[in-house]
Each structure stands twice: as C-alpha cells, then as structure tokens.
Design a protein around this motif. Structure first.
Motif, PDB file in Angstrom:
ATOM      1  N   HIS A   1      -8.432  -4.514 -20.331  1.00 57.26           N
ATOM      2  CA  HIS A   1      -7.881  -3.764 -21.362  1.00 57.26           C
ATOM      3  C   HIS A   1      -6.693  -4.320 -22.045  1.00 57.26           C
ATOM      4  CE1 HIS A   1      -6.297  -0.220 -23.655  1.00 57.26           C
ATOM      5  NE2 HIS A   1      -5.232  -0.449 -23.100  1.00 57.26           N
ATOM      6  N   GLU A   2      -5.856  -5.149 -21.413  1.00 55.21           N
ATOM      7  CA  GLU A   2      -4.617  -5.617 -21.882  1.00 55.21           C
ATOM      8  C   GLU A   2      -5.154  -6.940 -22.699  1.00 55.21           C
ATOM      9  OE1 GLU A   2      -1.440  -4.798 -22.056  1.00 55.21           O
ATOM     10  OE2 GLU A   2      -2.341  -2.907 -21.188  1.00 55.21           O
TER      11      GLU A   2
ATOM     12  N   THR B   1       1.631  -2.232 -34.101  1.00 51.58           N
ATOM     13  CA  THR B   1       1.395  -3.199 -33.285  1.00 51.58           C
ATOM     14  C   THR B   1       1.792  -4.512 -33.786  1.00 51.58           C
ATOM     15  OG1 THR B   1      -0.687  -2.052 -32.642  1.00 51.58           O
ATOM     16  CG2 THR B   1      -0.475  -4.492 -31.980  1.00 51.58           C
TER      17      THR B   1
ATOM     18  N   GLU C   1      -8.133  -7.403 -24.220  1.00 49.09           N
ATOM     19  CA  GLU C   1      -8.651  -6.708 -25.466  1.00 49.09           C
ATOM     20  C   GLU C   1      -7.420  -6.487 -26.232  1.00 49.09           C
ATOM     21  OE1 GLU C   1     -12.359  -4.631 -23.732  1.00 49.09           O
ATOM     22  OE2 GLU C   1     -10.634  -3.241 -24.411  1.00 49.09           O
ATOM     23  N   ARG C   2      -6.527  -5.831 -26.143  1.00 46.51           N
ATOM     24  CA  ARG C   2      -5.295  -5.620 -26.914  1.00 46.51           C
ATOM     25  C   ARG C   2      -4.430  -6.509 -27.429  1.00 46.51           C
ATOM     26  NH1 ARG C   2      -0.016  -5.304 -26.830  1.00 46.51           N
ATOM     27  NH2 ARG C   2      -0.222  -6.098 -24.471  1.00 46.51           N
TER      28      ARG C   2
ATOM     29  N   PRO D   1      -5.566  -3.360 -35.337  1.00 47.80           N
ATOM     30  CA  PRO D   1      -4.262  -2.944 -34.889  1.00 47.80           C
ATOM     31  C   PRO D   1      -3.740  -2.023 -35.432  1.00 47.80           C
ATOM     32  CG  PRO D   1      -4.073  -5.201 -35.679  1.00 47.80           C
ATOM     33  CD  PRO D   1      -5.515  -4.865 -35.650  1.00 47.80           C
TER      34      PRO D   1
ATOM     35  N   LEU E   1     -13.401  -4.800 -31.707  1.00 40.83           N
ATOM     36  CA  LEU E   1     -12.213  -4.366 -31.749  1.00 40.83           C
ATOM     37  C   LEU E   1     -11.568  -3.521 -32.885  1.00 40.83           C
ATOM     38  CD1 LEU E   1     -10.617  -7.509 -30.067  1.00 40.83           C
ATOM     39  CD2 LEU E   1     -11.435  -5.561 -28.941  1.00 40.83           C
TER      40      LEU E   1
END
Length: 170
Positions: free
Chosen positions: A81-82, A144, A84-85, A140, A137
C-alpha cells in the motif's frame, strides 16, 4: 532481511536464486524513479519492498518481503500500500509486478490487494512461469505532494499528547 529472502528463493527455486537477487542495480530503486521502503522494529528491518521505473507511466514492485518471525500481521500488505501511494505521488499511473509460481502467499497478497492477474488463474502456476500482475493507480489528490519524503516506520506508537493545563477563575 535480504539474506533470508535469498535463502527463501534458493529453497523454493534452487541455485538460480542468487542471479535473481542481483538482477537489478541498486540505483534503479533510488529516487527519483525508484524507492526502497523498510518497516523497522527496534531498529531492525521486519518487512520491506521496493519499486523501480518499468516505463514512464509504470512502476514495478520488487522484493516485497516480511521476515519469517513477523509474518501474518499484515506487514506485506502495508508495504504494498505504501509503495503504491508513493508511486502514485511520483506520477506513476500503473503498477506492474511478477512473482514466482512457487510463492502462493505472494499470489494471494496481490489478488487480495486488487491486482489484476495477467495470466490464467485456473492454469497450473508451474506451467506459466513468472506470474504477472498489474494495478492501475488513481491520480494523486490535490493535497498529495509531488515528491513525498520516504516514510519512516517504527514499532512504537506515537506518543500521547501532552496534558494541557487549564485554569478557571471564579
């Protein structure tokens, strides 16, 4: 952590595992196009992973790993998850990855994390070779930052807020 990962590859796939561990130069996982993420507990790495530039719109996840003493706690999902972010914040619109056919835990992780398999999931994994996945994805959010700092993880929860002093007069 990498020593244990290499041992795991050797156990599952034989002697060629060392080749896989040294396939990519370290620079490919460094900013601005890559990222190495480690989750630390008491200063020791317990989980981690990385991404590298696959093409201008795609980051490739590599070496998602959890130390054997810390598995089944959601750490690999947190790493994914991190990553991907961070990849989205750096402008990547897609994640690509492959995992070996003898890693059912990884296959399950990616399926549970909404990755699309790019192979026949009904086929015998041993007949397919590397199992490829992708995930698109979202862009953002406006809040972000374009280039976030690498997150730092520790095993300690944040300190509670300091008590505040109030005074009343009557």
């Amino acid at each position: 952590m990498l020593t244990e990962l290499e041992h795991e590859y050797r156990t599952r796939y034989g002697g060629g595992a060392a080749d896989e561990m040294s396939r990519y130069p370290e620079e490919e996982f460094a900013p601005p196009h890559g990222l190495l993420l480690l989750l630390l507990r008491d200063g020791a790495a317990v989980a981690g992973g990385a991404y590298r530039r696959y093409d201008p719109a795609t980051a490739e996840l590599k070496r998602i790993w959890t130390h054997s003493a810390h598995r089944r706690r959601g750490l690999a999902r947190r790493v994914v998850h991190e990553l991907e972010r961070a990849a989205a914040a750096h402008g990547y619109r897609r994640i690509f990855l492959t995992t070996g056919p003898r890693q059912p835990e990884a296959r399950g992780l990616y399926l549970a994390s909404d990755y699309t398999p790019l192979f026949d999931t009904e086929a015998d994994p041993e007949t397919i070779g590397p199992l490829a996945f992708e995930k698109h994805l979202p862009p953002p959010s406006p809040r972000t930052p374009k280039r976030p700092e690498t997150p730092t993880w520790t095993s300690r929860p944040p300190a509670p807020p300091a008590p505040t002093r109030t005074s009343t007069t009557t």
